[in-house]
Design a protein around this motif. Sequence first.
Motif, PDB file in Angstrom:
ATOM      1  N   LEU A  16      33.322  28.350  38.739  1.00  0.00           N
ATOM      2  CA  LEU A  16      33.162  29.734  39.191  1.00  0.00           C
ATOM      3  C   LEU A  16      34.333  30.157  40.071  1.00  0.00           C
ATOM      4  O   LEU A  16      34.852  31.277  39.936  1.00  0.00           O
ATOM      5  N   TYR A  17      34.764  29.274  40.982  1.00  0.00           N
ATOM      6  CA  TYR A  17      35.941  29.577  41.789  1.00  0.00           C
ATOM      7  C   TYR A  17      37.179  29.717  40.901  1.00  0.00           C
ATOM      8  O   TYR A  17      38.027  30.591  41.126  1.00  0.00           O
ATOM      9  N   GLU A  18      37.288  28.853  39.901  1.00  0.00           N
ATOM     10  CA  GLU A  18      38.447  28.903  39.011  1.00  0.00           C
ATOM     11  C   GLU A  18      38.461  30.207  38.202  1.00  0.00           C
ATOM     12  O   GLU A  18      39.525  30.823  38.030  1.00  0.00           O
ATOM     13  N   ARG A  19      37.294  30.634  37.728  1.00  0.00           N
ATOM     14  CA  ARG A  19      37.227  31.898  36.981  1.00  0.00           C
ATOM     15  C   ARG A  19      37.573  33.078  37.880  1.00  0.00           C
ATOM     16  O   ARG A  19      38.309  33.994  37.472  1.00  0.00           O
ATOM     17  N   ALA A  20      37.054  33.073  39.097  1.00  0.00           N
ATOM     18  CA  ALA A  20      37.342  34.169  40.023  1.00  0.00           C
ATOM     19  C   ALA A  20      38.835  34.253  40.322  1.00  0.00           C
ATOM     20  O   ALA A  20      39.415  35.352  40.369  1.00  0.00           O
ATOM     21  N   LEU A  21      39.458  33.092  40.504  1.00  0.00           N
ATOM     22  CA  LEU A  21      40.897  33.083  40.781  1.00  0.00           C
ATOM     23  C   LEU A  21      41.684  33.585  39.577  1.00  0.00           C
ATOM     24  O   LEU A  21      42.655  34.337  39.731  1.00  0.00           O
ATOM     25  N   ALA A  22      41.271  33.184  38.383  1.00  0.00           N
ATOM     26  CA  ALA A  22      41.968  33.622  37.178  1.00  0.00           C
ATOM     27  C   ALA A  22      41.876  35.144  37.018  1.00  0.00           C
ATOM     28  O   ALA A  22      42.864  35.804  36.656  1.00  0.00           O
ATOM     29  N   VAL A  23      40.705  35.696  37.292  1.00  0.00           N
ATOM     30  CA  VAL A  23      40.532  37.154  37.191  1.00  0.00           C
ATOM     31  C   VAL A  23      41.395  37.864  38.223  1.00  0.00           C
ATOM     32  O   VAL A  23      42.072  38.865  37.907  1.00  0.00           O
ATOM     33  N   ARG A  24      41.399  37.385  39.453  1.00  0.00           N
ATOM     34  CA  ARG A  24      42.230  38.017  40.493  1.00  0.00           C
ATOM     35  C   ARG A  24      43.707  37.964  40.123  1.00  0.00           C
ATOM     36  O   ARG A  24      44.448  38.943  40.304  1.00  0.00           O
ATOM     37  N   THR A  25      44.139  36.805  39.636  1.00  0.00           N
ATOM     38  CA  THR A  25      45.552  36.645  39.300  1.00  0.00           C
ATOM     39  C   THR A  25      45.956  37.595  38.175  1.00  0.00           C
ATOM     40  O   THR A  25      47.030  38.223  38.212  1.00  0.00           O
ATOM     41  N   LYS A  26      45.081  37.712  37.170  1.00  0.00           N
ATOM     42  CA  LYS A  26      45.391  38.565  36.023  1.00  0.00           C
ATOM     43  C   LYS A  26      45.425  40.033  36.405  1.00  0.00           C
ATOM     44  O   LYS A  26      46.291  40.788  35.944  1.00  0.00           O
ATOM     45  N   THR A  27      44.503  40.451  37.254  1.00  0.00           N
ATOM     46  CA  THR A  27      44.391  41.882  37.575  1.00  0.00           C
ATOM     47  C   THR A  27      45.278  42.313  38.727  1.00  0.00           C
ATOM     48  O   THR A  27      45.711  43.476  38.786  1.00  0.00           O
ATOM     49  N   LEU A  28      45.566  41.408  39.672  1.00  0.00           N
ATOM     50  CA  LEU A  28      46.288  41.788  40.883  1.00  0.00           C
ATOM     51  C   LEU A  28      47.716  41.252  40.935  1.00  0.00           C
ATOM     52  O   LEU A  28      48.540  41.767  41.694  1.00  0.00           O
ATOM     53  N   GLY A  29      47.987  40.188  40.175  1.00  0.00           N
ATOM     54  CA  GLY A  29      49.305  39.564  40.234  1.00  0.00           C
ATOM     55  C   GLY A  29      49.327  38.384  41.181  1.00  0.00           C
ATOM     56  O   GLY A  29      48.511  38.275  42.107  1.00  0.00           O
ATOM     57  N   ARG A  30      50.275  37.483  40.964  1.00  0.00           N
ATOM     58  CA  ARG A  30      50.317  36.225  41.708  1.00  0.00           C
ATOM     59  C   ARG A  30      50.600  36.404  43.193  1.00  0.00           C
ATOM     60  O   ARG A  30      50.253  35.539  43.993  1.00  0.00           O
ATOM     61  N   ASP A  31      51.244  37.494  43.571  1.00  0.00           N
ATOM     62  CA  ASP A  31      51.659  37.674  44.964  1.00  0.00           C
ATOM     63  C   ASP A  31      50.717  38.573  45.764  1.00  0.00           C
ATOM     64  O   ASP A  31      51.098  39.091  46.815  1.00  0.00           O
ATOM     65  N   HIS A  32      49.517  38.732  45.296  1.00  0.00           N
ATOM     66  CA  HIS A  32      48.557  39.567  46.015  1.00  0.00           C
ATOM     67  C   HIS A  32      47.802  38.727  47.045  1.00  0.00           C
ATOM     68  O   HIS A  32      47.472  37.560  46.786  1.00  0.00           O
ATOM     69  N   PRO A  33      47.523  39.284  48.236  1.00  0.00           N
ATOM     70  CA  PRO A  33      46.821  38.491  49.259  1.00  0.00           C
ATOM     71  C   PRO A  33      45.446  38.000  48.824  1.00  0.00           C
ATOM     72  O   PRO A  33      45.017  36.917  49.224  1.00  0.00           O
ATOM     73  N   TYR A  34      44.737  38.772  47.985  1.00  0.00           N
ATOM     74  CA  TYR A  34      43.437  38.313  47.511  1.00  0.00           C
ATOM     75  C   TYR A  34      43.575  37.072  46.624  1.00  0.00           C
ATOM     76  O   TYR A  34      42.687  36.226  46.572  1.00  0.00           O
ATOM     77  N   VAL A  35      44.689  36.974  45.925  1.00  0.00           N
ATOM     78  CA  VAL A  35      44.945  35.783  45.114  1.00  0.00           C
ATOM     79  C   VAL A  35      45.186  34.579  46.026  1.00  0.00           C
ATOM     80  O   VAL A  35      44.700  33.482  45.765  1.00  0.00           O
ATOM     81  N   ALA A  36      45.926  34.789  47.103  1.00  0.00           N
ATOM     82  CA  ALA A  36      46.144  33.710  48.071  1.00  0.00           C
ATOM     83  C   ALA A  36      44.816  33.229  48.653  1.00  0.00           C
ATOM     84  O   ALA A  36      44.587  32.020  48.807  1.00  0.00           O
ATOM     85  N   MET A  37      43.924  34.174  48.975  1.00  0.00           N
ATOM     86  CA  MET A  37      42.633  33.791  49.520  1.00  0.00           C
ATOM     87  C   MET A  37      41.793  33.042  48.479  1.00  0.00           C
ATOM     88  O   MET A  37      41.070  32.104  48.807  1.00  0.00           O
ATOM     89  N   GLY A  38      41.907  33.456  47.216  1.00  0.00           N
ATOM     90  CA  GLY A  38      41.204  32.749  46.154  1.00  0.00           C
ATOM     91  C   GLY A  38      41.721  31.332  45.974  1.00  0.00           C
ATOM     92  O   GLY A  38      40.935  30.396  45.743  1.00  0.00           O
ATOM     93  N   MET A  39      43.034  31.154  46.078  1.00  0.00           N
ATOM     94  CA  MET A  39      43.602  29.805  45.994  1.00  0.00           C
ATOM     95  C   MET A  39      43.132  28.954  47.156  1.00  0.00           C
ATOM     96  O   MET A  39      42.832  27.762  47.003  1.00  0.00           O
TER      97      MET A  39
END
Length: 266
Positions: A16-39
Amino acid sequence: AGVLRELGDYGRARPLYERALAVRTKTLGRDHPYVAMGMNELASLLAAMGDDSEARELYERALPVAERSFGPGHPAPAPILSGLGRVLLDGGDHATARRLFERALAIREATHDPDHADLAGSLADLAAALRAGGDLAGAESLYERSIPIWERTVGAGHPALARALHELGGLLEEKGDLVRAEALYERALAIRGEALGAGHPLRRLGARLGIARATAFASNAALAGLLAGLVGGIPVAVLVGGGDYSEENVAQSARRSLIAASNTTQ
């Protein structure tokens, strides 16, 4: 995912964490702060599962993104600094871990209330790194700062406080202050009794063997009395292995058991 993690069901939480991170990365981009928090969230789970290598990779990817996104001094990167530091400390790199913990502590001291649980956690993290590097006096001071904060923030019966008491007890034991060490082990034992239940075998095993270690060098008679009984329904003869009741072997067995007992309360 968060609920499953709190329940200890890491295997179901991970995808579930992995899916959430994948969705954030796809929609927001790798350099978005929400992606950092997901990682950071996924890395923390992986570290709890013992996958330090993958956790370290995620923390190292997340940290520069968070620092660029939030700017200097912002509290958001502090959990990433702390998580990466713990992974490195577990791997034996106490010097780098210390620097990361110092940075996290500086951020939290500047941005958090003095009675904040995250501040207590940073104090304990840095204390662990100092202890690993041989600075027992510095580590003791930090542990002693953290314990009252734990008491005021999470309460007298919280597992985090038990862990802090246990760690300070181990440090004092290492310094040879067996009387104070045993008192701290006893306090940790009382808390674990509430958290795990009085009959939980790991609670009884870990705490009583911790006391055995503290008393071993002070009184062979006291040690013999503990070895004569059962701990958690398991003969101590089995636990120490090979019938070796030397103080050194009992000490090593005690430390392993204390670590196991502590991990059940986290």
